[in-house]
Enzyme design. Sequence first.
Site, PDB file in Angstrom:
ATOM      1  N   HIS A  74      -2.833  59.279  17.510  1.00 26.09           N
ATOM      2  CA  HIS A  74      -3.095  60.030  18.545  1.00 26.09           C
ATOM      3  C   HIS A  74      -4.454  60.738  18.488  1.00 26.09           C
ATOM      4  O   HIS A  74      -4.897  61.840  18.908  1.00 26.09           O
ATOM      5  CB  HIS A  74      -2.280  61.196  19.129  1.00 26.09           C
ATOM      6  CG  HIS A  74      -0.752  60.725  19.365  1.00 26.09           C
ATOM      7  ND1 HIS A  74      -0.626  60.577  20.653  1.00 26.09           N
ATOM      8  CD2 HIS A  74       0.136  60.274  18.587  1.00 26.09           C
ATOM      9  CE1 HIS A  74       0.880  59.887  20.744  1.00 26.09           C
ATOM     10  NE2 HIS A  74       1.136  59.756  19.561  1.00 26.09           N
ATOM     11  N   ASN A  94       5.738  61.541  24.726  1.00 24.54           N
ATOM     12  CA  ASN A  94       4.883  60.357  24.983  1.00 24.54           C
ATOM     13  C   ASN A  94       5.216  60.052  26.596  1.00 24.54           C
ATOM     14  O   ASN A  94       5.989  60.691  27.341  1.00 24.54           O
ATOM     15  CB  ASN A  94       5.420  59.291  24.342  1.00 24.54           C
ATOM     16  CG  ASN A  94       4.798  59.397  22.807  1.00 24.54           C
ATOM     17  OD1 ASN A  94       3.737  59.874  22.688  1.00 24.54           O
ATOM     18  ND2 ASN A  94       5.447  58.489  21.853  1.00 24.54           N
ATOM     19  N   TYR A 110       4.152  67.571  11.375  1.00 19.57           N
ATOM     20  CA  TYR A 110       3.104  67.927  12.234  1.00 19.57           C
ATOM     21  C   TYR A 110       2.381  69.423  11.580  1.00 19.57           C
ATOM     22  O   TYR A 110       1.285  69.352  11.809  1.00 19.57           O
ATOM     23  CB  TYR A 110       3.695  68.318  13.539  1.00 19.57           C
ATOM     24  CG  TYR A 110       3.800  67.382  14.510  1.00 19.57           C
ATOM     25  CD1 TYR A 110       4.874  66.208  13.950  1.00 19.57           C
ATOM     26  CD2 TYR A 110       3.209  66.807  15.483  1.00 19.57           C
ATOM     27  CE1 TYR A 110       5.155  65.237  14.641  1.00 19.57           C
ATOM     28  CE2 TYR A 110       3.320  65.592  16.120  1.00 19.57           C
ATOM     29  CZ  TYR A 110       4.306  64.780  15.921  1.00 19.57           C
ATOM     30  OH  TYR A 110       4.693  63.784  16.623  1.00 19.57           O
TER      31      TYR A 110
HETATM   32 FE1  HDE Z   1       3.908  62.029  16.548  1.00 18.90          FE
HETATM   33  N1  HDE Z   1       2.456  62.796  15.130  1.00 18.90           N
HETATM   34  N2  HDE Z   1       4.906  61.339  15.025  1.00 18.90           N
HETATM   35  N3  HDE Z   1       5.055  61.392  17.842  1.00 18.90           N
HETATM   36  N4  HDE Z   1       2.587  62.483  17.995  1.00 18.90           N
HETATM   37  C1  HDE Z   1       1.465  63.368  15.421  1.00 18.90           C
HETATM   38  O1  HDE Z   1       0.228  65.296  14.352  1.00 18.90           O
HETATM   39  C2  HDE Z   1       4.929  61.571  13.620  1.00 18.90           C
HETATM   40  C3  HDE Z   1       6.135  60.704  17.415  1.00 18.90           C
HETATM   41  C4  HDE Z   1       3.152  62.666  19.289  1.00 18.90           C
HETATM   42  O2  HDE Z   1      -2.212  65.657  21.288  1.00 18.90           O
HETATM   43  C5  HDE Z   1       0.540  63.962  14.299  1.00 18.90           C
HETATM   44  O3  HDE Z   1      -1.256  66.523  15.243  1.00 18.90           O
HETATM   45  C6  HDE Z   1       5.975  61.105  12.846  1.00 18.90           C
HETATM   46  C7  HDE Z   1       7.073  60.458  18.825  1.00 18.90           C
HETATM   47  C8  HDE Z   1       1.889  63.043  20.194  1.00 18.90           C
HETATM   48  O4  HDE Z   1      -2.364  66.702  19.118  1.00 18.90           O
HETATM   49  C9  HDE Z   1       1.602  63.554  13.095  1.00 18.90           C
HETATM   50  C10 HDE Z   1       6.346  60.776  13.787  1.00 18.90           C
HETATM   51  C11 HDE Z   1       6.562  61.060  19.509  1.00 18.90           C
HETATM   52  C12 HDE Z   1       0.880  63.426  19.059  1.00 18.90           C
HETATM   53  C13 HDE Z   1       2.595  62.867  13.806  1.00 18.90           C
HETATM   54  C14 HDE Z   1       6.169  60.803  15.127  1.00 18.90           C
HETATM   55  C15 HDE Z   1       5.269  61.425  19.226  1.00 18.90           C
HETATM   56  C16 HDE Z   1       1.469  63.159  17.936  1.00 18.90           C
HETATM   57  C17 HDE Z   1      -0.796  63.331  14.099  1.00 18.90           C
HETATM   58  C18 HDE Z   1       8.131  59.832  13.335  1.00 18.90           C
HETATM   59  C19 HDE Z   1       7.090  61.210  21.072  1.00 18.90           C
HETATM   60  C20 HDE Z   1      -0.307  63.872  19.273  1.00 18.90           C
HETATM   61  C21 HDE Z   1      -1.838  64.326  14.641  1.00 18.90           C
HETATM   62  C22 HDE Z   1       9.271  60.603  13.332  1.00 18.90           C
HETATM   63  C23 HDE Z   1       7.916  62.093  21.194  1.00 18.90           C
HETATM   64  C24 HDE Z   1      -0.272  65.434  19.964  1.00 18.90           C
HETATM   65  C25 HDE Z   1      -1.033  65.567  14.918  1.00 18.90           C
HETATM   66  C26 HDE Z   1      -1.676  66.061  20.221  1.00 18.90           C
HETATM   67  C27 HDE Z   1       0.735  63.554  16.728  1.00 18.90           C
HETATM   68  C28 HDE Z   1       3.605  62.620  13.218  1.00 18.90           C
HETATM   69  C29 HDE Z   1       6.532  60.077  16.184  1.00 18.90           C
HETATM   70  C30 HDE Z   1       4.323  62.185  19.988  1.00 18.90           C
HETATM   71  C31 HDE Z   1       0.991  62.850  11.850  1.00 18.90           C
HETATM   72  C32 HDE Z   1       6.186  61.475  11.341  1.00 18.90           C
HETATM   73  C33 HDE Z   1       8.436  59.924  18.368  1.00 18.90           C
HETATM   74  C34 HDE Z   1       1.833  63.240  21.544  1.00 18.90           C
HETATM   75  O5  HDE Z   1       2.038  64.749  12.319  1.00 18.90           O
END
Ligand code: HDE
Length: 695
Positions: free
Chosen positions: A74, A147, A361
């Site tokens: 993202h 999402n 996060y």
């Molecule tokens: Fe994320 N995801 N994600 N994700 N995600 C990040 O956090 C992660 C997942 C989502 O505008 C990271 O600050 C793991 C699902 C958004 O700043 C990180 C898993 C959904 C954003 C991270 C998921 C998301 C992130 C990278 C598996 C929808 C952007 C930068 C369990 C429900 C937020 C950050 C923004 C960002 C980890 C799966 C949505 C690395 C381990 C499912 C919208 O922490």
Amino acid sequence: MTELTSLDAGHGGETHQTADADHPVLTTNHGTPVSDNQNQLKAGPRGPVLLEDEVYREKINHFDHERIPERIVHARGSAAHGYFECTESLADITVADLFQKKGQRTDVFTRFSTVAGGAGSIDTPRDVRGFAVKFYTREGNWDLVGNNIPVFFIQDAIKFPDLIHAAKMEADRGYPQAATAHDTFWDFISLMPESTHMIMWAMSDRTLPRTFANMEGFGVHTFRFINKAGKSTFVKFHWKPKAGLASTIWDETVKIAGADPDFQRRDLFERIERGDYPEWELGLQLFDEEFANSQPYDVLDATKIIPEEVLPVRIVGKMVLNRYPDNYFAETEQAAFVPSHVVPGIGFSNDPLLQGRLFSYTDTQLSRLGSVNFHQLPINSAKGRAEAAGCPFMNQQRDGHMQMAVPKGRANYEPNSLAKAGEPGGAREDAKGGYKTFPSDEEGPKLRVRPESFADHYSHARLFFRSMDPAEQAHIASALVFELSKVSLEHIRLQMLANLRNVDESLATRVADGLAMDLPLASPTAAPVLDMAPSPALRIIRGPLERHTLEGRNVGILIADGTDAGELNALKKAIKAAGGHAMTIAPKVGKVPLSDGSAIAADAQLFGQPSVTVDACAVILSEKAAGKLVKEGAAVQWVMDAFGHLKAIGANAAAKPLLDKAGVEADEGVTDLGGFVEAAKKRYWDREPNVRTLA
Ligand code: HDE
């Protein structure tokens, strides 16, 4: 002559702007006034530069460190401020402060993003979009980090690094950027049948949203609400766009990427500037254990949806985004969204994907923002609590990199008897109003297993595909053909075809045919594949959220020397009356002489504003200009693309030669100027089979 700006001439032809009543004195970061911001300190006018020049060294030193690590996923995003308004009290279901009173408003900051591309990639790849909302409630910040798709690729967070490594550019060659159409992504997916439902969404038009304002948002996981009596209700969150759902055609998307890599962030900015504030309704699916247990899937499994036809979405609020950030870096880039940040009344389910996210996060913010004090950055600060309670946070945590607060008093531990009234060291627990975790009964052996209830990987993929409009089904099949045609290894394609046979035989056949391959045997399934009742609520095309409207949409009007002023003004007026935004586009931008002797400046130049950037296209030309433009590739392409992308085209009679040259055929969406505004409110899906071959 127009006077540009005042520049004082100095030595050697250099120029200076001087502080005055409207322009404050320039200083260093430590407050020293600067006398010259154009020249380094030198030993003589032509001499070497001196190391003692703190003004220069501080400036360059700061610049050298301007970038922070981009988000690992993202990375590319854009955001806006706004508010959430509760439209129905949920006081009986949750104690969450923002849902207590109808009409209550809570400030929000919402960031939209793509997933796979780097921060400098394009806005419009085929990709899932992040939809992250930070609510600044009076009881702290709640981050609903969702999402634009209600399911996910994997069921357990431990696989997330593998998924993302496979999706991003390949490890050895460093490409492709922001694209899933390559071997490693499909290798992983072909070996991960639990991804199949998400793949149906990813290959659908959902990953080609027209604008951020045209997307749904989803919390994805099952969460909990907890009420005063301590009772828990399961909840799934939905954002429904007021502007309706709208997507682009693949060919259009590819061209937008070239024409305007910032297409969606520009749209967000311009909408807000125009006062066309993007708006969503917040909807909830609320249910209890009994409902959860009665469904043929597990509500803890993030690869499943609860169809709206089975459990309706209840609208309880709205979100309006009405202010663009003042500074992209300070706000959008430094915003830290953390799903474990919830407020009293909101809790988690045992979804293993959600549980894994609760760790990730905060951890990532430490490497990205570099300090445990990231909560002190203005965008992350709990300003709702600050307004209600006079301070964003109160505790005995201290120090760390970039500590901004200066906590007074001796006591930096708890319990203590030394803190004076009002000192942060005196902060104490609130057993009644403080956050309480729902005391669910949890017991069992420690195991690394997936529950049997997660074993069905295909029924929901089938449900999604069979719920689509025929045009959408064709888009899904064609997207699969496109992506798999970029896969060079045949065994990966075959494995995908084997998996697709479990979704829908006709889909697998269409994709195999599009690739000119024979169908392999279906891959084995871990659970019987069910024929669930289709859910028309999942459609974009001819679905419940497809809106026929000009509101918030852009209409391009191609004009040139001699365009009829009366026709142009009447059309602009009609577009405005219908809530649309008219943009004149001409071969030369500065001055376009019109038929009545007047002249206007065009809003954009033909080469710089191809028709992919607007939602509907009008052409108003003089005979002479039409004669010239039939020999102008950009003009012919402008009209040809509008037709190929199924947009309405309205033209005056003199423009006909240009339409003919562009291959425009008569249909419902091709009109004269009088019928155009009505026609411009939708796309013409029935035209598609005449303009391209779909799988
Ligand atoms: Fe994320 N995801 N994600 N994700 N995600 C990040 O956090 C992660 C997942 C989502 O505008 C990271 O600050 C793991 C699902 C958004 O700043 C990180 C898993 C959904 C954003 C991270 C998921 C998301 C992130 C990278 C598996 C929808 C952007 C930068 C369990 C429900 C937020 C950050 C923004 C960002 C980890 C799966 C949505 C690395 C381990 C499912 C919208 O922490």
